[in-house]
Design an enzyme around this catalytic site. Structure first.
Site, PDB file in Angstrom:
ATOM      1  N   CYS A   1      -7.281  -1.446   8.973  1.00 20.16           N
ATOM      2  CA  CYS A   1      -6.474  -1.417   8.003  1.00 20.16           C
ATOM      3  C   CYS A   1      -5.809  -0.157   8.058  1.00 20.16           C
ATOM      4  O   CYS A   1      -4.231   0.191   7.713  1.00 20.16           O
ATOM      5  CB  CYS A   1      -6.026  -2.690   6.932  1.00 20.16           C
ATOM      6  SG  CYS A   1      -6.051  -3.960   7.334  1.00 20.16           S
TER       7      CYS A   1
ATOM      8  N   HIS B   1      -0.682  -5.734   2.794  1.00 14.28           N
ATOM      9  CA  HIS B   1      -1.723  -6.366   2.694  1.00 14.28           C
ATOM     10  C   HIS B   1      -2.089  -7.864   1.827  1.00 14.28           C
ATOM     11  O   HIS B   1      -1.155  -8.340   1.547  1.00 14.28           O
ATOM     12  CB  HIS B   1      -3.197  -6.449   1.965  1.00 14.28           C
ATOM     13  CG  HIS B   1      -4.090  -5.231   2.386  1.00 14.28           C
ATOM     14  ND1 HIS B   1      -4.178  -3.879   1.668  1.00 14.28           N
ATOM     15  CD2 HIS B   1      -4.831  -5.361   3.702  1.00 14.28           C
ATOM     16  CE1 HIS B   1      -4.934  -3.989   3.224  1.00 14.28           C
ATOM     17  NE2 HIS B   1      -5.417  -4.612   4.228  1.00 14.28           N
TER      18      HIS B   1
ATOM     19  N   GLU C   1       0.560  -1.219  -0.041  1.00 18.36           N
ATOM     20  CA  GLU C   1       0.374  -0.231  -0.100  1.00 18.36           C
ATOM     21  C   GLU C   1       1.005   1.264   0.111  1.00 18.36           C
ATOM     22  O   GLU C   1       1.704   1.671   0.817  1.00 18.36           O
ATOM     23  CB  GLU C   1      -1.202  -0.050   1.132  1.00 18.36           C
ATOM     24  CG  GLU C   1      -1.632  -1.486   1.316  1.00 18.36           C
ATOM     25  CD  GLU C   1      -2.572  -1.394   0.206  1.00 18.36           C
ATOM     26  OE1 GLU C   1      -3.401  -0.046  -0.062  1.00 18.36           O
ATOM     27  OE2 GLU C   1      -3.576  -2.247   0.219  1.00 18.36           O
TER      28      GLU C   1
END
Length: 217
Positions: free
Chosen positions: A148, A167, A84
């Site tokens: 998250c 992730h 991410e």
């Protein structure tokens, strides 16, 4: 003698349909592997609770003074190890494990909408996918507006961008805990190398600027 680097890696407790959370299982496997003798690795399990994250993260950053904090979460939609690039401040509507949701729907009132990691995830992804790792890696710019994303934003804010979020897919879909741990290890070492390289470059830049300044004056 060079001082040891400190890296914190976190996974999440079970939630929703994830009775076993692949992120914490993978992080525990990573702890067994370690990151090499010159890196202190600290791992922590993060509750799937907004308020717990608000108190836990500042204490982790303050206690260990890490060079890098990597948060690992599970995504039922993921089929790759997904890096991410940024965390988002607003849009938190889903209830956590305590059936709580922030009234403000945001992580930090008045904070920027989005904070980017200092690490270029595209570069990390390219290097790993050409390394014969055996695990596919991809990049995302949307961590999902749940715990998250919330955790990532908070950590990026506290660490001035020296944070990352990864992730992972659920266990066995398609990777085992051991494969995920190996992938996490490779990802983190690549990130550290990139940060070191960029630090060298910025030092070089400042020296060049200083030299130009003195030359001009």
């Amino acid at each position: 003698m060079e001082q040891k680097k400190t890296v914190i890696v976190t996974g999440f407790e079970p939630f929703g349909e994830h009775a076993v959370n692949a992120s914490w299982v993978a992080v525990q496997e990573l702890e067994k592997l370690g990151l090499g003798h010159d890196i202190n690795l600290h791992v922590a399990e993060v509750p799937v609770e907004y308020q717990a994250v608000q108190s836990l993260l500042p204490s982790l950053w303050k206690q260990h003074l890490p060079q890098l904090v990597v948060h690992v979460g599970v995504s039922g939609m993921a089929t790759t190890v997904t890096l991410e690039q940024c965390g988002h401040n607003q849009g938190y509507m889903r209830l956590d494990n305590c059936s709580f949701c922030p009234k403000s729907r945001c992580c930090l009132e008045g904070g920027p909408d989005c904070i980017h990691s200092v690490i270029d995830m595209d570069t990390v992804c390219k290097r790993l996918n050409s390394s014969g790792l055996g695990v596919s890696v991809s990049v995302s710019k949307d961590a999902g507006r749940y715990l998250c994303d919330y955790t990532y934003y908070k950590s990026l804010f506290l660490g001035e961008g020296r944070s990352a979020f990864v992730h992972v897919p659920p266990l066995g879909k398609p990777y085992s805990a051991e494969q995920l741990a190996q992938a996490l290890r490779a990802v983190i070492l690549e990130m550290l190398e990139l940060m070191e390289h960029n630090k060298g470059n910025s030092l070089l830049d400042s020296r060049v600027h200083a030299h130009l300044k003195t030359s001009v004056s």
